[in-house]
Structures are given as C-alpha cells and as structure tokens.
Scaffold this active site. Structure first.
Site, PDB file in Angstrom:
ATOM      1  N   SER A 259       0.839  -1.187   0.000  1.00 52.00           N
ATOM      2  CA  SER A 259       0.000   0.000   0.000  1.00 52.00           C
ATOM      3  C   SER A 259       0.870   1.232   0.000  1.00 52.00           C
ATOM      4  O   SER A 259       1.851   1.318   0.761  1.00 52.00           O
ATOM      5  CB  SER A 259      -0.915   0.023   1.227  1.00 52.00           C
ATOM      6  OG  SER A 259      -1.568   1.268   1.355  1.00 52.00           O
ATOM      7  N   LYS A 260       0.530   2.199  -0.860  1.00 52.79           N
ATOM      8  CA  LYS A 260       1.272   3.465  -0.863  1.00 52.79           C
ATOM      9  C   LYS A 260       1.169   4.149   0.490  1.00 52.79           C
ATOM     10  O   LYS A 260       2.107   4.776   0.973  1.00 52.79           O
ATOM     11  CB  LYS A 260       0.727   4.369  -1.972  1.00 52.79           C
ATOM     12  CG  LYS A 260       1.083   3.908  -3.375  1.00 52.79           C
ATOM     13  CD  LYS A 260       0.466   4.775  -4.452  1.00 52.79           C
ATOM     14  CE  LYS A 260      -0.968   4.444  -4.712  1.00 52.79           C
ATOM     15  NZ  LYS A 260      -1.517   5.083  -5.930  1.00 52.79           N
ATOM     16  N   ARG A 261      -0.018   4.005   1.117  1.00 57.85           N
ATOM     17  CA  ARG A 261      -0.218   4.664   2.406  1.00 57.85           C
ATOM     18  C   ARG A 261       0.557   3.970   3.516  1.00 57.85           C
ATOM     19  O   ARG A 261       0.775   4.529   4.577  1.00 57.85           O
ATOM     20  CB  ARG A 261      -1.713   4.710   2.726  1.00 57.85           C
ATOM     21  CG  ARG A 261      -2.460   5.786   1.956  1.00 57.85           C
ATOM     22  CD  ARG A 261      -3.934   5.804   2.259  1.00 57.85           C
ATOM     23  NE  ARG A 261      -4.634   4.691   1.643  1.00 57.85           N
ATOM     24  CZ  ARG A 261      -5.939   4.482   1.721  1.00 57.85           C
ATOM     25  NH1 ARG A 261      -6.691   5.300   2.410  1.00 57.85           N
ATOM     26  NH2 ARG A 261      -6.504   3.458   1.120  1.00 57.85           N
TER      27      ARG A 261
END
Length: 492
Positions: A259-261
């Site tokens: 996940s980028k987050r």
C-alpha cells in the site's frame, strides 16, 4: 475453458490507476499483464486515470504514473498523454457522459430517482436488520408510480439515480475462479449518480469500459466484489460484458498488503536502487504466472510471446527482492556493452575518474558479471578506475618485498606488446610469472596493488583490459617509481 482472446474481435485492455502517488509493485504487475496481453494479441493498451478521488490526489501523481510506465517500457497506446479514439481519458472529465448514460437508463425505466437521504436509508436498514428482513433494497422510491410526485421532490431535495436490480442470481465468469453468483437482493438497487450529481465508482467504470470498448478487464482480486454490479450495468445497457480476470494479490516481503499509504516501495524506488527495468518487468510478469517451459529469465519479447492468462495461479504471492535482484543481474549481463556503459555513466562521475566512452564500454564487457544492480557499478567498477593508493600499510608491506619489483617489471614488459584483450593479457601475465621465476602468490598480489591499490578483485587480465593500455602501463611504471622511493627511504 475458452481462451479469453477468442471472445473479442480486437483485444483492448486498460490500466486504470488513481493519481494518488507512485505505482507500487502490485499496481505495476497489473499494468504489465494488461500490456503483455494486449501486445500478445495485437491489441491496444489503454491508460485511464480514475481521478475522481480529488482529496487523495497528489500533485504530480499523473506524471509519476507515466514516469513508472515509461521506465518499465510499457507506455500506453491510448491515454491522457497519447490521446486516442475515445477521449477523454481522465474519469473526472467524463462526468457529463456518465450523467447522460444515467438519463438513458431513467428513460428506459431501468433506473429511478431516489429522494431518500442517507440517514433515512440507514435508519430503515437498521430496522430491517432488527426485523430479520433483507437489507439490500428499499422500495420506497422504486415503486412510486410515475404520475405521483415524491414528497422529497416537493421539499426541494435533489434525487440520486438508482438502478433497478431484480431478485435472483447475478452470474458472471472469472477466468481464475470460474462462474460466480450473487443474489440481486444482496446487491440492492445500485446508486448510479449521487444526489449531488457525482457518478458512483462502479457506474463510471462500467460506462467508461463500455464506451472505450474494453474487451478484457485484468485487475486485482480486490475488485471482485465490484464485478457483479458492473455486470448488471452492462446488461442494463444491452452490452456484452468483457472477459474478467481477477489476479491474485502481491504481498509485501514477509506478508501483508502492499500500500502506498503503508510505505510500500514505489516502482521508481527500484529504479533509484539500480534494478534493471527489464528485470522488474520480468519478475512481476512471473508473479502467479509461469512460462510453459519453466524458464524464469525472459526478455520482454519472450514474455509477450508466451503470456497465457490461463496459466495464472490463484494464490497470493510475496515480493522476493532477492530473486528480482538475481534477474536484474541476468538482464544486465544480456545488455549490449554500449548500452550498459551509458547506464553506468549516469551513476559515475566520469570526468572526475577520467573516463571516456571507450573505458566504460570495456568495463561493461568484463565487469557486468560482477553486478546485479546498476548501482553496483560504484562498488565493483569505480574503485578500479580510481588512482591506486599504494601508501597504505598493507600495500607498502607488500610492495616492499624484493620480489614485488621483479613481478611488476616482468608484468609491464610482458604487457607492453600484448594484444589488448582480456585473454591474451591473462596469458601474457602467466608467462611473465614463469619468466620471473615467481610463484603466483608472490607475483600476482603486487601487480594487483600496483593497478588498483587493492589486495583482491577481478581477474587481472580483465582489470588491465578495462583500464586500457596507456593507463595500465602508466600505473605499473608509477608503482615501480614508488618502490624505488621506498628503497631510498630505507637506505637513508
């Protein structure tokens, strides 16, 4: 099972990311499979930006997506940058088209206006749960006769537009999971356009895929729950759904969601670390998929030729950076020396090291096998070209031995008239060792220190070839001068 390629006159795949940051490996794997499949069947690979989530959009997000695709060598055939026959290719810019399509469904009676506020719908949903009744459908607006005005309209409320979803099974086929079904009662009447005029995700995606004539939807398994909703919309418009392929999830090393987050490494991070782009393409292509002959090191041409979605596995897979680095080494060694030299030049200060194109080309010919990442050039190649330091304690001790001067003298004499290729240089050096009457452990170390200032390293024939005749003979001469200076110091 019928091949997915057989179901469409022309294959058109799409990659539809949100411009919310750099692509991670999971996003990139989806793009790669879409690109490979389109190339395999002479079709088109479309980039469509699903940019309706403006709150999460980041400045330059679209540019980062393009930068990653360009680095991987999978630029789209159609997209915001390229244009194409079905513009626009940004979802936000297609909102009027979505609303127009919703109006068509209203006119046909397949959709209806709903004036209920979200809090009202939620209250009735909770009441249905308490009564043990189905919660998927609220018919208050759905069954209102056309000649009767809804009370909400009189109150000046804005209406949402919802699709009429009938009871009964909604079936669709996924290449990996086969035929799946869900009851329409569990889906309820789908919201197509919210009361504020914004199209919902599933409605926008289905409309865009229809209008862009997408033949194959190859995407992550996380979208599987969206598929029956989109299938209903295809049917509402009287259009045959595309072939659906929901690929398994790419997990972070050690498990867990990419996940980028959550800080997952972006594709461009691998570029900065020096991975070869063809290796990343190769590696991601083979996650959950394998070539029929079991070969793992594949060029992009071989990947295009052998891609077969029916060989996809259904299990999630973890990222293995060690394997990706191994593949990177294989692809580096397959590079023409001129191209590898150009890539290395971007990571070295050639002017400071006194290197020209010919130097780097020779280095690429012999030292590629010592590297796996492009960034390895700074540790494996750069030190060889730096001026050797012979005044360190280990080097001074080695060069102070009387046999060292003999070894370097014979090495320089042997190389003065040698064909300047690695093999002849290595043979000449072995001959010089015999002429000098020295054993290998007495002959080779001082020659190496004279050339590189190091006690260990690559084959000396390769070192001499990479350094070039002039630089090599000059370093050997300089070492002999340094040894003479040391002798003078000892005699004082």
């Amino acid at each position: 099972m019928t091949s997915p390629a057989a179901s469409a006159a022309r294959v058109r795949t799409r990659f539809a990311p949100s411009p919310t940051g750099a692509l991670h490996l999971g996003n990139a794997r989806t793009a790669i499979l879409n690109w490979l499949f389109a190339r395999r069947h002479g079709g088109a690979f479309v980039l469509r930006l699903e940019d309706t989530d403006t709150e999460r959009a980041v400045p330059g997000g679209e540019g980062m997506i393009y930068e990653a695709l360009d680095w991987l060598g999978i630029a789209p055939d159609e997209g915001p940058r390229e244009g194409g026959p079905f513009p626009p290719y940004r979802q936000l810019a297609r909102a009027e088209r979505h609303r127009a399509r919703a109006a068509v469904l209203l006119e046909s009676g397949r959709a209806f206006r709903c004036y209920c506020r979200p809090d009202e719908l939620e209250a009735r949903r909770q009441a249905a749960i308490a009564a043990g009744e189905p919660t998927g459908r609220d018919a208050r607006c759905r069954d209102l006769p056309a000649e009767r005005a809804h009370p909400g309209e009189a109150e000046g409320r804005e209406a949402a537009i919802r699709l009429r979803v009938e009871s009964g099974p909604v079936e669709f086929t996924d290449l990996l999971k086969g035929t799946l079904s869900i009851d329409g009662d569990d889906l309820g009447d789908l919201v197509l356009v919210r009361s504020d005029g914004r199209p919902t995700y599933n409605f926008a995606v289905a409309v865009d895929d229809i209008e862009m004539e997408i033949s194959h939807v190859i995407r992550g398994v996380g979208h599987l729950s969206n598929t029956p909703k989109q299938v209903l919309l295809y049917r509402a418009f009287g259009v045959r759904p595309p072939e659906f392929v929901h690929i398994p999830t790419v997990l972070a090393p050690g498990g867990g969601k990419l996940s980028k987050r959550r800080g997952a490494a972006g594709i461009l991070d691998y570029r900065e670390r020096g991975f070869h782009p063809d290796a990343v393409l190769n590696y991601l292509s083979l996650l959950s998929w394998s070539a029929e002959d079991g070969e793992e090191f594949l060029s992009r041409e071989a990947l295009v030729e052998s891609i077969d979605l029916e060989r996809l596995g259904a299990a999630d897979t973890e990222v293995d950076e060690e394997k990706m680095a191994w593949l990177s080494g294989r692809h580096l060694r397959a590079e023409p020396a001129e191209r590898l030299a150009r890539a290395w030049a971007t990571r070295l200060d050639a002017e400071e090291l006194g290197l020209n194109d010919a130097d780097l080309r020779r280095a690429a010919e012999v030292f590629a096998k010592r590297t796996r990442l492009l960034s390895d050039v700074t540790s494996e190649v750069e030190p060889i070209y730096r001026a050797p330091e012979t005044d360190g304690s280990a080097a001074r001790e080695l060069l102070s031995v009387p046999a060292a001067r003999t070894a370097i003298h014979f090495a320089r004499a042997a190389w003065a008239d040698t064909d300047w290729r690695p093999e002849p240089l290595a043979r000449a050096l072995r001959g010089a060792m015999g002429d000098a009457g020295l054993a290998g452990r007495a002959f080779f170390p001082p020659v190496r220190v004279a050339l590189t200032g190091q006690l260990h390293g690559p084959d000396l024939g390769e070192v001499g070839y990479a350094l070039g005749r002039e630089r090599t003979l000059a370093r050997l001469a300089a070492a002999m001068e340094a040894m003479e200076a040391m002798e003078e110091e000892r005699s004082v």
